[in-house]
Structure formats: structure tokens, C-alpha cells
Design a protein around this motif. Structure first.
Motif, PDB file in Angstrom:
ATOM      1  N   MET A   1       0.848  -1.168   0.000  1.00 41.64           N
ATOM      2  CA  MET A   1       0.000   0.000   0.000  1.00 41.64           C
ATOM      3  C   MET A   1       0.901   1.241   0.000  1.00 41.64           C
ATOM      4  N   LYS A   2       0.590   2.195  -0.874  1.00 39.36           N
ATOM      5  CA  LYS A   2       1.382   3.421  -0.942  1.00 39.36           C
ATOM      6  C   LYS A   2       0.512   4.618  -0.605  1.00 39.36           C
ATOM      7  N   HIS A   3       1.118   5.569   0.060  1.00 38.07           N
ATOM      8  CA  HIS A   3       0.452   6.814   0.418  1.00 38.07           C
ATOM      9  C   HIS A   3       1.365   7.948  -0.017  1.00 38.07           C
ATOM     10  N   THR A   4       0.790   9.015  -0.549  1.00 38.27           N
ATOM     11  CA  THR A   4       1.604  10.180  -0.861  1.00 38.27           C
ATOM     12  C   THR A   4       1.432  11.201   0.235  1.00 38.27           C
ATOM     13  N   LYS A   5       2.505  11.826   0.607  1.00 35.72           N
ATOM     14  CA  LYS A   5       2.459  12.867   1.625  1.00 35.72           C
ATOM     15  C   LYS A   5       3.762  13.639   1.553  1.00 35.72           C
ATOM     16  N   GLY A   6       3.676  14.895   1.299  1.00 38.48           N
ATOM     17  CA  GLY A   6       4.872  15.730   1.347  1.00 38.48           C
ATOM     18  C   GLY A   6       5.898  15.364   0.303  1.00 38.48           C
ATOM     19  N   ASP A   7       7.093  15.027   0.746  1.00 41.43           N
ATOM     20  CA  ASP A   7       8.240  14.855  -0.139  1.00 41.43           C
ATOM     21  C   ASP A   7       8.257  13.557  -0.926  1.00 41.43           C
ATOM     22  N   GLY A   8       7.608  12.517  -0.464  1.00 42.96           N
ATOM     23  CA  GLY A   8       7.722  11.250  -1.172  1.00 42.96           C
ATOM     24  C   GLY A   8       6.606  10.304  -0.839  1.00 42.96           C
ATOM     25  N   TYR A   9       6.785   9.088  -1.285  1.00 41.04           N
ATOM     26  CA  TYR A   9       5.800   8.047  -1.046  1.00 41.04           C
ATOM     27  C   TYR A   9       6.089   7.351   0.271  1.00 41.04           C
ATOM     28  N   VAL A  10       5.034   7.058   0.988  1.00 44.64           N
ATOM     29  CA  VAL A  10       5.132   6.219   2.170  1.00 44.64           C
ATOM     30  C   VAL A  10       4.637   4.845   1.729  1.00 44.64           C
ATOM     31  N   LYS A  11       5.515   3.880   1.770  1.00 45.08           N
ATOM     32  CA  LYS A  11       5.165   2.512   1.396  1.00 45.08           C
ATOM     33  C   LYS A  11       4.976   1.717   2.685  1.00 45.08           C
ATOM     34  N   ILE A  12       3.817   1.091   2.818  1.00 42.13           N
ATOM     35  CA  ILE A  12       3.529   0.249   3.978  1.00 42.13           C
ATOM     36  C   ILE A  12       3.696  -1.203   3.533  1.00 42.13           C
ATOM     37  N   ARG A  13       4.477  -1.937   4.298  1.00 37.99           N
ATOM     38  CA  ARG A  13       4.730  -3.337   3.961  1.00 37.99           C
ATOM     39  C   ARG A  13       4.956  -4.139   5.246  1.00 37.99           C
ATOM     40  N   LYS A  14       4.921  -5.468   5.102  1.00 39.67           N
ATOM     41  CA  LYS A  14       5.243  -6.328   6.237  1.00 39.67           C
ATOM     42  C   LYS A  14       6.737  -6.237   6.534  1.00 39.67           C
ATOM     43  N   MET A  15       7.064  -6.394   7.791  1.00 38.00           N
ATOM     44  CA  MET A  15       8.455  -6.424   8.200  1.00 38.00           C
ATOM     45  C   MET A  15       9.156  -7.586   7.495  1.00 38.00           C
ATOM     46  N   LYS A  16      10.381  -7.348   7.079  1.00 37.56           N
ATOM     47  CA  LYS A  16      11.192  -8.400   6.469  1.00 37.56           C
ATOM     48  C   LYS A  16      12.047  -9.080   7.535  1.00 37.56           C
ATOM     49  N   GLN A  17      12.435 -10.310   7.225  1.00 40.20           N
ATOM     50  CA  GLN A  17      13.323 -11.042   8.131  1.00 40.20           C
ATOM     51  C   GLN A  17      14.583 -10.209   8.370  1.00 40.20           C
ATOM     52  N   GLY A  18      15.006 -10.146   9.596  1.00 37.40           N
ATOM     53  CA  GLY A  18      16.226  -9.424   9.935  1.00 37.40           C
ATOM     54  C   GLY A  18      16.024  -7.953  10.291  1.00 37.40           C
ATOM     55  N   GLU A  19      14.773  -7.457  10.223  1.00 44.72           N
ATOM     56  CA  GLU A  19      14.520  -6.043  10.515  1.00 44.72           C
ATOM     57  C   GLU A  19      14.048  -5.782  11.943  1.00 44.72           C
ATOM     58  N   ILE A  20      13.783  -6.833  12.710  1.00 42.38           N
ATOM     59  CA  ILE A  20      13.169  -6.639  14.021  1.00 42.38           C
ATOM     60  C   ILE A  20      14.033  -5.780  14.954  1.00 42.38           C
ATOM     61  N   GLN A  21      15.333  -5.949  14.939  1.00 38.88           N
ATOM     62  CA  GLN A  21      16.181  -5.165  15.833  1.00 38.88           C
ATOM     63  C   GLN A  21      16.115  -3.679  15.484  1.00 38.88           C
ATOM     64  N   LEU A  22      16.150  -3.348  14.214  1.00 43.16           N
ATOM     65  CA  LEU A  22      16.033  -1.953  13.772  1.00 43.16           C
ATOM     66  C   LEU A  22      14.678  -1.373  14.185  1.00 43.16           C
TER      67      LEU A  22
END
Length: 179
Positions: A1-22
């Protein structure tokens, strides 16, 4: 799902493997502003909650907002009939939104709203009639966001996890209304 706001696109996606710590580090950064609103004991409990494994052990979906390839925020959607809070035995009959967090350096761009809207859409697609969430009484901006999106207070589901006067306010939204 993409949303436009201000300077760029906000992309909403499921967390990828290895991103939990970040994501967890971003949560702690996002909630740091509340440290002065509560006792150090309460602050430590909040931080522990943000870092616990409850979100990855319970079939919850973790979604991230991405702008220009960078994670700007995250949210957790716990399915219905799952214990969403490690400090409460309560189980709701509807999905629960938890741990909405947006990088404080880029707030005000609609990222939090986009994450919540994504959870609402997912819950609707799963044929849920309602969705709920809890937010601490001192998180006034979060309460204002949820109320502006149509969430209603459900005071009988409020929590006082540390019996110290700080209330975690319950909200619920009817997903079938105007569907």
C-alpha cells in the motif's frame, strides 16, 4: 500500500526477516519523549514492553512504513483472540493495534495515520467487525489521532497495569460501519 504525503511516497509493507532489531530501536527512540511523563520504573516497563518478543511469538503482523528505502515507522497488528499484552491476561475478540511508532525526526508527514489505516484495511479484509487498541493517558497526540480516525473510548476496558494511577486507555472502532 502506498500513500503520498509531502516529499515522497510512504510505502507500507510487512516487516522483512532481519529487521526486528532496527524496528525495536526505532520504537525505543519514538517513545523516548515519554520518559519524563512517568516514573523511572514505569519508563523501564514501557521500554521492556517495546523490546519484548510478544510481537513475534503470537502470529502478529508487524508492518513498517518506508520512505525512500528507509524505515520511518512501524506498527503491530495482533490477531483476534490473542494475548496482545504481556502484562495482561485479557484477550479481545477482535484484532488489537499495538506499538505504533514513528521516527521523531520525521513526524508530521502522516506516517502514523498511514500505518493505522493499513491495519484497518487488513482487519477489514480479514472480515473483523471491530478493531481495538490501548494508549497511555499521557500519549495525548496518539489519542487525538485515534479519535480523529473514528475510534471510540471503551472505558470499561481501560487498564492500570502498575496500579500507580497511570491509565492505559482502551479504544475500539467498528469496521462494519459505512463498509
Amino acid at each position: 500500500m502506498k500513500h503520498t504525503k509531502g516529499d515522497g511516497y510512504v510505502k507500507i509493507r510487512k516487516m522483512k526477516q532481519g529487521e526486528i532489531q532496527l524496528i525495536r530501536e526505532l520504537r525505543v527512540k519514538g517513545y523516548r519523549e515519554y520518559e519524563t511523563c512517568v516514573s523511572s520504573e514505569h519508563s523501564n516497563v514501557l521500554k521492556t514492553s517495546l523490546l519484548c518478543d510478544n510481537d513475534i511469538k503470537s502470529n502478529a503482523d508487524i508492518f513498517v512504513a518506508e520512505i525512500d528505502g528507509n524505515i520511518a515507522g512501524s506498527i503491530v497488528l495482533f490477531p483476534a483472540s490473542i494475548q496482545a499484552y504481556d502484562w495482561s491476561e485479557d484477550v479481545q475478540e477482535y484484532p488489537e493495534i499495538r506499538m505504533l511508532s514513528v521516527n521523531p525526526d520525521i513526524r508530521g508527514k502522516g506516517i502514523g495515520r498511514a500505518l493505522v489505516e493499513h491495519c484497518l484495511q487488513v482487519a477489514k479484509e480479514q472480515n473483523n467487525a471491530q478493531i481495538g487498541l490501548h494508549t497511555a493517558s499521557f500519549m495525548t497526540k496518539a489519542s487525538a489521532l485515534y479519535e480523529s480516525m473514528g475510534f471510540s473510548r471503551v472505558t470499561e476496558l481501560d487498564l492500570e497495569p502498575m496500579n500507580d494511577g497511570l491509565i492505559v486507555k482502551a479504544y475500539r472502532l467498528n469496521l462494519k460501519k459505512n463498509a
